[in-house]
Design a protein around this motif. Structure first.
Motif, PDB file in Angstrom:
ATOM      1  N   SER A 133     -17.225  37.299  49.618  1.00  0.00           N
ATOM      2  CA  SER A 133     -18.176  36.963  50.684  1.00  0.00           C
ATOM      3  C   SER A 133     -17.803  37.684  51.972  1.00  0.00           C
ATOM      4  O   SER A 133     -16.671  38.145  52.144  1.00  0.00           O
ATOM      5  CB  SER A 133     -18.179  35.450  50.932  1.00  0.00           C
ATOM      6  N   GLN A 134     -18.746  37.761  52.893  1.00  0.00           N
ATOM      7  CA  GLN A 134     -18.494  38.384  54.191  1.00  0.00           C
ATOM      8  C   GLN A 134     -17.392  37.639  54.934  1.00  0.00           C
ATOM      9  O   GLN A 134     -16.557  38.250  55.604  1.00  0.00           O
ATOM     10  CB  GLN A 134     -19.771  38.420  55.042  1.00  0.00           C
ATOM     11  N   GLU A 135     -17.368  36.312  54.799  1.00  0.00           N
ATOM     12  CA  GLU A 135     -16.341  35.500  55.464  1.00  0.00           C
ATOM     13  C   GLU A 135     -14.936  35.864  54.972  1.00  0.00           C
ATOM     14  O   GLU A 135     -14.020  36.089  55.768  1.00  0.00           O
ATOM     15  CB  GLU A 135     -16.611  34.016  55.231  1.00  0.00           C
ATOM     16  N   ILE A 136     -14.757  35.934  53.668  1.00  0.00           N
ATOM     17  CA  ILE A 136     -13.448  36.282  53.111  1.00  0.00           C
ATOM     18  C   ILE A 136     -13.100  37.729  53.437  1.00  0.00           C
ATOM     19  O   ILE A 136     -11.952  38.049  53.766  1.00  0.00           O
ATOM     20  CB  ILE A 136     -13.410  36.022  51.594  1.00  0.00           C
ATOM     21  N   PHE A 137     -14.074  38.623  53.375  1.00  0.00           N
ATOM     22  CA  PHE A 137     -13.855  40.025  53.733  1.00  0.00           C
ATOM     23  C   PHE A 137     -13.313  40.130  55.158  1.00  0.00           C
ATOM     24  O   PHE A 137     -12.339  40.835  55.417  1.00  0.00           O
ATOM     25  CB  PHE A 137     -15.158  40.822  53.601  1.00  0.00           C
ATOM     26  N   SER A 138     -13.915  39.399  56.088  1.00  0.00           N
ATOM     27  CA  SER A 138     -13.477  39.417  57.494  1.00  0.00           C
ATOM     28  C   SER A 138     -12.068  38.858  57.659  1.00  0.00           C
ATOM     29  O   SER A 138     -11.263  39.396  58.423  1.00  0.00           O
ATOM     30  CB  SER A 138     -14.451  38.620  58.364  1.00  0.00           C
ATOM     31  N   ILE A 139     -11.761  37.783  56.941  1.00  0.00           N
ATOM     32  CA  ILE A 139     -10.421  37.187  57.009  1.00  0.00           C
ATOM     33  C   ILE A 139      -9.379  38.181  56.505  1.00  0.00           C
ATOM     34  O   ILE A 139      -8.339  38.381  57.133  1.00  0.00           O
ATOM     35  CB  ILE A 139     -10.366  35.868  56.211  1.00  0.00           C
ATOM     36  N   LEU A 140      -9.646  38.808  55.367  1.00  0.00           N
ATOM     37  CA  LEU A 140      -8.701  39.774  54.819  1.00  0.00           C
ATOM     38  C   LEU A 140      -8.575  41.006  55.703  1.00  0.00           C
ATOM     39  O   LEU A 140      -7.490  41.565  55.855  1.00  0.00           O
ATOM     40  CB  LEU A 140      -9.131  40.192  53.406  1.00  0.00           C
ATOM     41  N   LYS A 199      -4.229  38.745  58.840  1.00  0.00           N
ATOM     42  CA  LYS A 199      -3.366  37.604  59.125  1.00  0.00           C
ATOM     43  C   LYS A 199      -3.578  36.514  58.081  1.00  0.00           C
ATOM     44  O   LYS A 199      -4.075  35.433  58.381  1.00  0.00           O
ATOM     45  CB  LYS A 199      -3.629  37.073  60.530  1.00  0.00           C
ATOM     46  N   CYS A 200      -3.208  36.828  56.849  1.00  0.00           N
ATOM     47  CA  CYS A 200      -3.393  35.857  55.786  1.00  0.00           C
ATOM     48  C   CYS A 200      -2.319  36.046  54.721  1.00  0.00           C
ATOM     49  O   CYS A 200      -1.644  37.070  54.670  1.00  0.00           O
ATOM     50  CB  CYS A 200      -4.778  35.977  55.168  1.00  0.00           C
ATOM     51  N   SER A 209       1.436  39.378  50.940  1.00  0.00           N
ATOM     52  CA  SER A 209       1.011  39.426  52.338  1.00  0.00           C
ATOM     53  C   SER A 209       0.419  40.778  52.723  1.00  0.00           C
ATOM     54  O   SER A 209      -0.209  40.901  53.762  1.00  0.00           O
ATOM     55  CB  SER A 209       2.187  39.103  53.265  1.00  0.00           C
ATOM     56  N   THR A 210       0.616  41.791  51.888  1.00  0.00           N
ATOM     57  CA  THR A 210       0.054  43.107  52.176  1.00  0.00           C
ATOM     58  C   THR A 210      -1.179  43.313  51.311  1.00  0.00           C
ATOM     59  O   THR A 210      -1.094  43.689  50.144  1.00  0.00           O
ATOM     60  CB  THR A 210       1.087  44.221  51.915  1.00  0.00           C
TER      61      THR A 210
END
Length: 64
Positions: A10-17, A21-22, A41-42
């Motif tokens: 999803s766009q939301e997960i794409f933006s988070i990744l 910082k995840c 983490s990478t």
């Protein structure tokens, strides 16, 4: 190794990744079916269909 399973994130997960910082957990299985959970983490999303994940070549996750 590249494996396309035909799924988009999803766009939301794409933006988070993309933010970087995840922490992501990956589960792999040995040839005997034993699960191995690993924190990664990478990770970098190239697109909604392609995510780059780095790990050491001598790690259990990579070998699985």
């Amino acid at each position: 190794m590249i494996k396309n399973i035909g799924v988009e994130i999803s766009q939301e997960i794409f933006s988070i990744l993309k933010n970087g910082k995840c922490l992501v957990f990956i589960t792999t299985y040995s040839d005997k079916g034993v699960p191995h959970l690993s924190a990664v983490s990478t990770i970098y999303p190239k697109s909604k269909e392609s995510i780059l994940i780095t790990m050491l070549a001598d790690s259990v996750t990579y070998k699985n």
